[in-house]
Design a protein around this motif. Sequence first.
Motif, PDB file in Angstrom:
ATOM      1  N   ALA A 161       0.792  -1.183   0.094  1.00  0.00           N
ATOM      2  CA  ALA A 161      -0.061   0.047  -0.027  1.00  0.00           C
ATOM      3  C   ALA A 161       0.856   1.279   0.044  1.00  0.00           C
ATOM      4  O   ALA A 161       0.592   2.147  -0.618  1.00  0.00           O
ATOM      5  N   SER A 162       1.802   1.156   0.804  1.00  0.00           N
ATOM      6  CA  SER A 162       2.968   2.409   1.004  1.00  0.00           C
ATOM      7  C   SER A 162       3.419   2.672  -0.393  1.00  0.00           C
ATOM      8  O   SER A 162       3.712   3.732  -0.788  1.00  0.00           O
ATOM      9  N   GLY A 163       3.906   1.571  -1.049  1.00  0.00           N
ATOM     10  CA  GLY A 163       4.690   1.801  -2.287  1.00  0.00           C
ATOM     11  C   GLY A 163       3.810   2.111  -3.444  1.00  0.00           C
ATOM     12  O   GLY A 163       4.248   3.005  -4.275  1.00  0.00           O
ATOM     13  N   ALA A 164       2.551   1.859  -3.515  1.00  0.00           N
ATOM     14  CA  ALA A 164       1.672   2.096  -4.538  1.00  0.00           C
ATOM     15  C   ALA A 164       1.329   3.746  -4.417  1.00  0.00           C
ATOM     16  O   ALA A 164       1.161   4.432  -5.398  1.00  0.00           O
ATOM     17  N   MET A 165       1.195   4.082  -3.253  1.00  0.00           N
ATOM     18  CA  MET A 165       0.857   5.282  -2.915  1.00  0.00           C
ATOM     19  C   MET A 165       2.124   6.530  -3.465  1.00  0.00           C
ATOM     20  O   MET A 165       2.046   7.406  -3.957  1.00  0.00           O
ATOM     21  N   GLY A 166       3.291   5.977  -2.874  1.00  0.00           N
ATOM     22  CA  GLY A 166       4.520   6.847  -3.100  1.00  0.00           C
ATOM     23  C   GLY A 166       4.552   6.749  -4.654  1.00  0.00           C
ATOM     24  O   GLY A 166       5.499   7.763  -5.269  1.00  0.00           O
ATOM     25  N   PHE A 167       4.598   5.524  -5.209  1.00  0.00           N
ATOM     26  CA  PHE A 167       4.820   5.666  -6.564  1.00  0.00           C
ATOM     27  C   PHE A 167       3.867   6.483  -7.536  1.00  0.00           C
ATOM     28  O   PHE A 167       4.420   7.477  -8.458  1.00  0.00           O
ATOM     29  N   LEU A 168       2.464   6.536  -7.055  1.00  0.00           N
ATOM     30  CA  LEU A 168       1.543   7.680  -7.839  1.00  0.00           C
ATOM     31  C   LEU A 168       2.058   9.021  -7.531  1.00  0.00           C
ATOM     32  O   LEU A 168       1.894   9.801  -8.368  1.00  0.00           O
ATOM     33  N   GLN A 169       2.251   9.456  -6.284  1.00  0.00           N
ATOM     34  CA  GLN A 169       2.664  10.354  -5.838  1.00  0.00           C
ATOM     35  C   GLN A 169       4.014  11.119  -6.398  1.00  0.00           C
ATOM     36  O   GLN A 169       3.734  12.102  -7.087  1.00  0.00           O
ATOM     37  N   GLN A 170       4.989  10.382  -6.749  1.00  0.00           N
ATOM     38  CA  GLN A 170       6.029  10.865  -7.369  1.00  0.00           C
ATOM     39  C   GLN A 170       5.857  10.745  -8.882  1.00  0.00           C
ATOM     40  O   GLN A 170       6.331  11.677  -9.544  1.00  0.00           O
ATOM     41  N   GLY A 171       5.318   9.765  -9.571  1.00  0.00           N
ATOM     42  CA  GLY A 171       5.005   9.523 -10.891  1.00  0.00           C
ATOM     43  C   GLY A 171       4.368  10.609 -11.541  1.00  0.00           C
ATOM     44  O   GLY A 171       4.578  11.518 -12.384  1.00  0.00           O
ATOM     45  N   ILE A 172       3.134  10.830 -10.643  1.00  0.00           N
ATOM     46  CA  ILE A 172       2.224  11.805 -11.250  1.00  0.00           C
ATOM     47  C   ILE A 172       2.850  13.186 -11.117  1.00  0.00           C
ATOM     48  O   ILE A 172       2.646  14.179 -11.780  1.00  0.00           O
ATOM     49  N   GLY A 173       3.480  13.342  -9.925  1.00  0.00           N
ATOM     50  CA  GLY A 173       4.078  14.640  -9.811  1.00  0.00           C
ATOM     51  C   GLY A 173       4.962  15.231 -10.767  1.00  0.00           C
ATOM     52  O   GLY A 173       5.308  16.537 -10.847  1.00  0.00           O
ATOM     53  N   ALA A 174       5.835  14.147 -11.452  1.00  0.00           N
ATOM     54  CA  ALA A 174       6.720  14.584 -12.296  1.00  0.00           C
ATOM     55  C   ALA A 174       6.053  15.257 -13.514  1.00  0.00           C
ATOM     56  O   ALA A 174       6.465  16.424 -14.015  1.00  0.00           O
ATOM     57  N   LEU A 175       4.745  14.946 -13.728  1.00  0.00           N
ATOM     58  CA  LEU A 175       4.220  15.413 -14.824  1.00  0.00           C
ATOM     59  C   LEU A 175       3.333  16.721 -14.506  1.00  0.00           C
ATOM     60  O   LEU A 175       3.063  17.586 -15.109  1.00  0.00           O
ATOM     61  N   ILE A 176       2.893  16.725 -13.276  1.00  0.00           N
ATOM     62  CA  ILE A 176       2.002  17.868 -12.856  1.00  0.00           C
ATOM     63  C   ILE A 176       2.743  18.896 -12.618  1.00  0.00           C
ATOM     64  O   ILE A 176       2.379  20.080 -12.663  1.00  0.00           O
TER      65      ILE A 176
END
Length: 425
Positions: A351-366
């Motif tokens: 759960a922690s990994g999925a949340m961190g991945f989405l946060q960082q991955g989407i953050g690069a685009l945003i």
Amino acid sequence: MHGTGKPPSAATDNTIASSRVMLLLLVCMTGVAPISLYMLVPALPVLATTFGSDISIAQMTVSLYMVGIACSQLIMGPLSDKFGRRPVLLAGLALMVTASIGCSLVQTLPELIAARFLQALGGASGMVISRAIIRDLYERHQISSKISLVIGVMMVAQMLSALVGGLIEISFGWRAIFYFITMASLSVAALIAIALPETRRARDGGSSFRGDVGKLIRDRAFIGYVLCQVLASQIIFTFAGGGPYIVVTQMGRTTAEYGAWFATTGFAYLVGNMFCVRFAPRHSLEKLIWFGLALQFTGALLNVGFSISGLNQAPLWLFGTQMIVMVANAFVMNNAAAGAISVRPEAAGTASGAMGFLQQGIGALISQFGAYLGGHSATTLPLTAAILALSVACASTMFFLVPRPTIVVSEELIEQAEEEESGML
């Protein structure tokens, strides 16, 4: 005190949870990757000159590092659920130490970029596993305060990391930054090897990564908490992407002045974390999230109003209201993260990994989107409107996806009430 693959007893858990050593371990393992990220930033112009490359190529030592952090979250979290927190964390730090040595020895910029990616891939294991360890050791109502405390202490060190990196580069050259990171990573690994026991809970023999993922993505509460946390984090990326263009290009201020104003938002986030530490043990996750969402929306709405009126063409108004948003953002992010990793404690790492991945991955685009809004507009309205839209989206995920807490009355309480009622009769 080495781990044996079995979780410690309840008494041992309480001892570990209350110790300053555990707090130090959590701060170190959480901070080693982001601090290493910012330490190199002041040396980017020197790297470009040294290797005869454009600054945009040197910037890839930062951008690919962020990609490495995102990938690490997705890999290390599930591995820690399967093999245990301690061995995966030590393996990740071993990779970071090796990659840091490689960074100090490279002869070309592509070699440095590749080594930095591996450095982040190993070092970020601490970011994802620290949240899982907090879930292993603490009750649900304590998780948010512990996450807030760890992040608050880490942020102070992170704010100083760029300054330290700049001083090291000026005094000893850019390679010395990696000597420092190597020694720091090795020290953290040694501290963890000596003082950190295995905290992972006993798992069902039939549990698997595929099973954990399947259960999580079918759980509305998990999806709601994760989306709320990830969307809240995008407010930071959006403002960080567009802020420099607004302050420097639109307002005609210097980059140094922008840096000073931007530091106020980091300070506001730190204040929000400290308030979370104080209030989280006495209030439910849901109540604190909704408080943060209401305050976040209020600050974002004020900023849009000031954009329409033209007031926040001065930094004081723009950053003053953004500070309100950032205090609220800490409440939303930390408590939503606590909720996400508490839905299925046996899969806290995944759960922690999925949340961190989405946060960082989407953050690069945003962040790129925020830069576009700030750099292609004559006013602050597009950027502040985007932040308001993200605030509304955060609230929507909580409202539509996370089930309302239900009050469960035990049979014992019912019998007690009936006895009191019969006594009165």
